[in-house]
Design an enzyme around this catalytic site. Structure first.
Site, short mmCIF file in Angstrom:
data_model
loop_
_atom_site.label_atom_id
_atom_site.label_comp_id
_atom_site.label_asym_id
_atom_site.label_seq_id
_atom_site.Cartn_x
_atom_site.Cartn_y
_atom_site.Cartn_z
N ARG A 180 0.83 -1.21 0.00
CA ARG A 180 0.00 0.00 0.00
C ARG A 180 0.87 1.27 0.00
O ARG A 180 0.58 2.23 -0.71
CB ARG A 180 -0.89 -0.04 1.25
CG ARG A 180 -1.95 1.03 1.31
CD ARG A 180 -2.83 0.84 2.53
NE ARG A 180 -3.67 -0.35 2.44
CZ ARG A 180 -4.81 -0.41 1.75
NH1 ARG A 180 -5.25 0.63 1.10
NH2 ARG A 180 -5.52 -1.51 1.71
N LEU A 213 -5.84 5.34 2.33
CA LEU A 213 -4.52 5.95 2.13
C LEU A 213 -3.69 5.79 3.40
O LEU A 213 -4.22 5.79 4.52
CB LEU A 213 -4.69 7.43 1.78
CG LEU A 213 -5.39 7.66 0.42
CD1 LEU A 213 -5.96 9.06 0.33
CD2 LEU A 213 -4.43 7.38 -0.72
N ASN A 270 -12.66 14.51 1.32
CA ASN A 270 -13.37 13.32 0.84
C ASN A 270 -14.87 13.58 0.93
O ASN A 270 -15.33 14.32 1.80
CB ASN A 270 -13.01 12.14 1.76
CG ASN A 270 -13.73 10.85 1.36
OD1 ASN A 270 -13.80 10.50 0.18
ND2 ASN A 270 -14.26 10.13 2.33
N HIS A 328 -18.39 11.49 1.47
CA HIS A 328 -18.88 10.18 1.92
C HIS A 328 -20.40 10.20 1.97
O HIS A 328 -20.99 11.16 2.48
CB HIS A 328 -18.30 9.86 3.30
CG HIS A 328 -18.73 8.51 3.78
ND1 HIS A 328 -18.21 7.34 3.25
CD2 HIS A 328 -19.66 8.13 4.68
CE1 HIS A 328 -18.80 6.31 3.83
NE2 HIS A 328 -19.68 6.77 4.70
N GLU A 368 -25.05 15.20 -3.09
CA GLU A 368 -23.58 15.21 -3.13
C GLU A 368 -23.06 16.14 -4.21
O GLU A 368 -22.06 16.83 -4.04
CB GLU A 368 -23.03 13.80 -3.42
CG GLU A 368 -23.22 12.81 -2.31
CD GLU A 368 -22.59 11.46 -2.65
OE1 GLU A 368 -21.51 11.43 -3.25
OE2 GLU A 368 -23.20 10.43 -2.33
#
Ligand code: GRF
Length: 216
Positions: free
Chosen positions: A69, A97, A111, A113, A178
């Site tokens: 990762r 991340l 972000n 959500h 959104e």
């Protein structure tokens, strides 16, 4: 000109909403900013065609070609840095991340959500909200911290769940909200009306009605 980088994994409807707001509100003139690049961790993400149709540079960085990762995040950071972005937007980016990556972009990484955080972090938010029987559901834009779908909340948008409403219907209604919420938050940050300071969100000239909207 400030630049914006958008990270996606799929359909890209939020990316499209950002591009629409950029055009309609003339962000280049009003904010001195523009979306410079889109990066997807999936080659088949629909959002890549949206970027292409708008002449926005795009990159594919397939996460499954990396063993660790952390290595993926380093490579991701290298692409992002080519654009020296004022803001990095996770718009349906379905990867956790690393703490190092998040720390490097503290205050410049947001972000969206599809739930009213801290409720329903993670996947299948609409199904879980219906199963829980909540009467109010919605979406959240937040600065990204180390944990999944967590971090200082910038703004939220909520709606009343209709009796007997299906998951598909609810998802579509939240998604429409959104598409308004994310571009607004981006514009506020680029205009200096919202910032992160010592882990807290500071706002200037914004009221409760800006930061929390409610649709029936
Ligand atoms: C959105 O619901 C967003 O909130 C979530 O993933 C979805 C992405 O949709 N993080 P799209 O790719 O923007 O259409």
């Amino acid at each position: 000109m400030k630049s914006l980088v958008c990270l996606i994994s799929g359909r890209g409807s939020n990316l499209e909403a950002i591009l629409r707001a950029q055009r309609e509100q003339n962000w280049e003139r009003t904010l001195g900013a523009r979306l410079a690049a889109v990066i997807s961790n999936r080659a088949q993400a629909g959002g890549l065609s949206i970027a292409a149709a708008h002449g926005v540079a795009s990159h594919v960085l397939a996460h499954d070609t990396f063993d660790a990762r952390a290595d993926f995040d380093v490579a991701l950071g290298q692409i992002i840095e080519r654009y020296e972005p004022a803001l990095v937007v996770l718009a349906g980016f379905m990867r956790v991340l690393t703490a190092q990556f998040v720390a490097a972009y503290r205050g410049r990484l947001i972000n969206i959500h599809p739930s009213l955080l801290p409720a329903f972090a993670g996947l299948h938010t609409h199904r879980r909200a219906l199963e829980a029987g909540v009467r109010v559901h919605g979406a959240t834009v937040h600065f990204v911290s180390g944990e999944l779908d967590a971090g200082p909340i910038i703004a939220q948008t909520a709606l009343a769940v209709a009796p007997g409403e299906s998951e598909t219907h609810l998802a579509a209604r939240v998604l429409a909200l959104e598409h308004v919420l994310l571009p607004r938050c981006i514009a506020w940050i680029l205009a200096g009306k919202v910032r992160l300071e010592e882990g807290r969100v500071l706002t200037e000239g914004l009221g409760a009605a800006d930061l929390m909207t409610f649709a029936t």
